[in-house]
Motif scaffolding. Structure first.
Motif, PDB file in Angstrom:
ATOM      1  N   MET A  99       0.591  -0.927   0.007  1.00 35.45           N
ATOM      2  CA  MET A  99       0.321  -0.769  -0.022  1.00 35.45           C
ATOM      3  C   MET A  99       0.798   1.655   0.116  1.00 35.45           C
ATOM      4  SD  MET A  99      -2.981   0.620   2.474  1.00 35.45           S
ATOM      5  CE  MET A  99      -3.800   2.624   2.528  1.00 35.45           C
ATOM      6  N   SER A 100       1.672   1.197   1.464  1.00 37.84           N
ATOM      7  CA  SER A 100       2.667   2.354   0.980  1.00 37.84           C
ATOM      8  C   SER A 100       3.245   2.483  -0.138  1.00 37.84           C
ATOM      9  CB  SER A 100       4.077   2.431   2.066  1.00 37.84           C
ATOM     10  OG  SER A 100       4.707   3.113   1.756  1.00 37.84           O
ATOM     11  N   LYS A 101       4.625   1.254  -0.749  1.00 35.03           N
ATOM     12  CA  LYS A 101       5.265   1.582  -2.066  1.00 35.03           C
ATOM     13  C   LYS A 101       4.385   2.236  -2.836  1.00 35.03           C
ATOM     14  CE  LYS A 101       8.613  -1.183  -4.966  1.00 35.03           C
ATOM     15  NZ  LYS A 101       9.009  -2.697  -4.838  1.00 35.03           N
ATOM     16  N   HIS A 102       2.845   1.569  -2.962  1.00 35.61           N
ATOM     17  CA  HIS A 102       2.811   2.228  -5.103  1.00 35.61           C
ATOM     18  C   HIS A 102       1.706   2.652  -4.853  1.00 35.61           C
ATOM     19  CE1 HIS A 102       4.506  -1.373  -6.626  1.00 35.61           C
ATOM     20  NE2 HIS A 102       4.512  -1.725  -5.681  1.00 35.61           N
ATOM     21  N   LEU A 103       1.746   3.398  -3.165  1.00 33.95           N
ATOM     22  CA  LEU A 103       0.693   4.660  -3.036  1.00 33.95           C
ATOM     23  C   LEU A 103      -1.234   4.096  -3.301  1.00 33.95           C
ATOM     24  CD1 LEU A 103       2.840   7.301  -4.357  1.00 33.95           C
ATOM     25  CD2 LEU A 103       2.236   6.812  -2.351  1.00 33.95           C
ATOM     26  N   VAL A 104      -0.938   3.199  -2.965  1.00 35.52           N
ATOM     27  CA  VAL A 104      -2.613   2.335  -2.997  1.00 35.52           C
ATOM     28  C   VAL A 104      -3.423   3.074  -2.218  1.00 35.52           C
ATOM     29  CG1 VAL A 104      -3.900   0.242  -2.911  1.00 35.52           C
ATOM     30  CG2 VAL A 104      -1.674   0.353  -3.672  1.00 35.52           C
ATOM     31  N   PRO A 105      -4.336   3.874  -1.692  1.00 37.89           N
ATOM     32  CA  PRO A 105      -6.068   4.303  -0.924  1.00 37.89           C
ATOM     33  C   PRO A 105      -6.350   2.810  -0.736  1.00 37.89           C
ATOM     34  CG  PRO A 105      -6.241   4.791  -3.493  1.00 37.89           C
ATOM     35  CD  PRO A 105      -5.080   3.857  -3.966  1.00 37.89           C
ATOM     36  N   PHE A 106      -6.474   3.309   0.931  1.00 36.25           N
ATOM     37  CA  PHE A 106      -6.698   2.566   1.713  1.00 36.25           C
ATOM     38  C   PHE A 106      -8.149   1.640   1.725  1.00 36.25           C
ATOM     39  CE2 PHE A 106      -9.425   2.020   5.809  1.00 36.25           C
ATOM     40  CZ  PHE A 106      -8.672   0.220   6.306  1.00 36.25           C
ATOM     41  N   ASP A 107      -9.082   2.272   0.598  1.00 34.46           N
ATOM     42  CA  ASP A 107     -10.692   1.474   0.179  1.00 34.46           C
ATOM     43  C   ASP A 107      -9.973   0.487  -1.120  1.00 34.46           C
ATOM     44  OD1 ASP A 107     -12.172   2.961   1.885  1.00 34.46           O
ATOM     45  OD2 ASP A 107     -13.163   4.514   0.787  1.00 34.46           O
ATOM     46  N   VAL A 108      -9.599   0.898  -1.836  1.00 32.43           N
ATOM     47  CA  VAL A 108      -8.862   0.021  -2.508  1.00 32.43           C
ATOM     48  C   VAL A 108      -7.483  -1.226  -2.023  1.00 32.43           C
ATOM     49  CG1 VAL A 108      -7.459  -0.029  -4.717  1.00 32.43           C
ATOM     50  CG2 VAL A 108      -8.276   1.305  -4.165  1.00 32.43           C
ATOM     51  N   MET A 109      -7.127  -0.824  -1.164  1.00 39.25           N
ATOM     52  CA  MET A 109      -6.427  -1.792  -0.747  1.00 39.25           C
ATOM     53  C   MET A 109      -7.002  -3.272   0.334  1.00 39.25           C
ATOM     54  SD  MET A 109      -3.081  -3.221  -0.906  1.00 39.25           S
ATOM     55  CE  MET A 109      -2.643  -4.349  -0.216  1.00 39.25           C
ATOM     56  N   LYS A 110      -7.740  -2.837   0.987  1.00 39.20           N
ATOM     57  CA  LYS A 110      -9.257  -3.643   1.214  1.00 39.20           C
ATOM     58  C   LYS A 110      -9.547  -4.097   0.730  1.00 39.20           C
ATOM     59  CE  LYS A 110     -11.930  -0.203   4.133  1.00 39.20           C
ATOM     60  NZ  LYS A 110     -12.742   0.219   4.573  1.00 39.20           N
ATOM     61  N   ARG A 111      -9.840  -3.863  -0.864  1.00 36.93           N
ATOM     62  CA  ARG A 111     -10.838  -4.572  -2.004  1.00 36.93           C
ATOM     63  C   ARG A 111      -9.793  -5.682  -1.959  1.00 36.93           C
ATOM     64  NH1 ARG A 111     -12.406   0.515  -4.267  1.00 36.93           N
ATOM     65  NH2 ARG A 111     -14.376   0.787  -2.810  1.00 36.93           N
ATOM     66  N   PHE A 112      -8.338  -5.454  -2.059  1.00 31.57           N
ATOM     67  CA  PHE A 112      -7.532  -6.037  -2.617  1.00 31.57           C
ATOM     68  C   PHE A 112      -7.192  -7.227  -2.042  1.00 31.57           C
ATOM     69  CE2 PHE A 112      -5.225  -2.379  -4.875  1.00 31.57           C
ATOM     70  CZ  PHE A 112      -5.289  -3.027  -6.620  1.00 31.57           C
ATOM     71  N   ILE A 113      -7.042  -6.599  -0.821  1.00 29.88           N
ATOM     72  CA  ILE A 113      -6.939  -7.814   0.335  1.00 29.88           C
ATOM     73  C   ILE A 113      -8.251  -8.721   0.428  1.00 29.88           C
ATOM     74  CG2 ILE A 113      -7.239  -8.648   2.766  1.00 29.88           C
ATOM     75  CD1 ILE A 113      -5.288  -5.198   2.981  1.00 29.88           C
ATOM     76  N   GLU A 114      -9.712  -8.491   0.107  1.00 23.88           N
ATOM     77  CA  GLU A 114     -10.884  -8.802  -0.073  1.00 23.88           C
ATOM     78  C   GLU A 114     -11.390  -9.766  -1.084  1.00 23.88           C
ATOM     79  OE1 GLU A 114     -14.255  -5.730  -0.013  1.00 23.88           O
ATOM     80  OE2 GLU A 114     -13.298  -5.706   2.963  1.00 23.88           O
ATOM     81  N   LEU A 115      -9.730  -9.543  -1.964  1.00 21.94           N
ATOM     82  CA  LEU A 115     -10.200 -10.726  -3.158  1.00 21.94           C
ATOM     83  C   LEU A 115      -9.811 -11.939  -3.137  1.00 21.94           C
ATOM     84  CD1 LEU A 115      -8.575  -9.259  -5.981  1.00 21.94           C
ATOM     85  CD2 LEU A 115     -11.215  -9.312  -5.826  1.00 21.94           C
ATOM     86  N   ASN A 116     -10.387 -13.263  -3.908  1.00 25.87           N
ATOM     87  CA  ASN A 116     -10.148 -14.404  -3.590  1.00 25.87           C
ATOM     88  C   ASN A 116      -8.645 -14.454  -4.193  1.00 25.87           C
ATOM     89  OD1 ASN A 116     -12.355 -15.310  -2.237  1.00 25.87           O
ATOM     90  ND2 ASN A 116     -12.857 -15.803  -4.613  1.00 25.87           N
ATOM     91  N   HIS A 117      -7.909 -15.090  -3.303  1.00 27.20           N
ATOM     92  CA  HIS A 117      -6.136 -15.798  -3.671  1.00 27.20           C
ATOM     93  C   HIS A 117      -6.251 -16.545  -5.221  1.00 27.20           C
ATOM     94  CE1 HIS A 117      -4.881 -14.304   0.142  1.00 27.20           C
ATOM     95  NE2 HIS A 117      -5.320 -15.503   0.705  1.00 27.20           N
ATOM     96  N   ASP A 118      -7.254 -16.958  -5.640  1.00 28.47           N
ATOM     97  CA  ASP A 118      -7.242 -17.503  -7.674  1.00 28.47           C
ATOM     98  C   ASP A 118      -8.041 -16.332  -8.259  1.00 28.47           C
ATOM     99  OD1 ASP A 118      -9.771 -17.490  -6.012  1.00 28.47           O
ATOM    100  OD2 ASP A 118      -9.206 -20.130  -7.155  1.00 28.47           O
ATOM    101  N   ALA A 119      -8.282 -15.423  -7.829  1.00 30.74           N
ATOM    102  CA  ALA A 119      -9.127 -13.705  -8.510  1.00 30.74           C
ATOM    103  C   ALA A 119      -8.035 -13.462  -9.432  1.00 30.74           C
ATOM    104  CB  ALA A 119      -8.947 -12.938  -7.872  1.00 30.74           C
TER     105      ALA A 119
END
Length: 122
Positions: A99-119
């Motif tokens: 999140m820090s390195k790529h300047l990912v907004p918090f709401d977007v990072m939460k969505r990434f984390i919620e994705l299935n690992h095989d998404a």
């Protein structure tokens, strides 16, 4: 022209970066960090702009502490950072660095984390 702080809009992302870089490793450091920001200076200079008019110094400090804690708890609840066993210290998880390195907004990072690992595309 007077410039005001926009830190509140990106408090979670900014605190995450401080934790990711290990500038902030415990709650006390997070509050000390908050008190070193331009935002903290501007709240005292122009409390009306930040909705703090008529508040005592103690009330302003408590509000800022609460905002800081709420941001840290949001990061923890999303598994971006972890609080250590003592409940006082904190450490970045891999998502914090991404999140820090790529300047990912918090709401977007939460969505990434919620994705299935095989998404991904099928």
């Amino acid at each position: 022209e007077i410039v005001e702080s926009q830190l509140l809009e990106k408090m979670v992302e900014t605190l995450n970066t401080e934790v990711s870089q290990k500038v902030v490793t415990n709650i006390s450091q997070a509050i000390t960090w908050m008190k070193s920001t331009f935002f903290f200076v501007r709240v005292r200079k122009n409390p009306h702009f930040y909705g703090m008019q008529g508040k005592s110094e103690q009330e302003m400090n408590q509000y800022l502490k609460d905002r800081c804690m709420r941001s840290l708890q949001e990061l923890r609840d999303s598994n971006i950072i972890s609080f250590l066993g003592d409940g006082y210290g904190m450490a970045p998880n891999p998502a914090s660095h991404i999140m820090s390195k790529h300047l990912v907004p918090f709401d977007v990072m939460k969505r990434f984390i919620e994705l299935n690992h095989d998404a991904g595309p099928k």
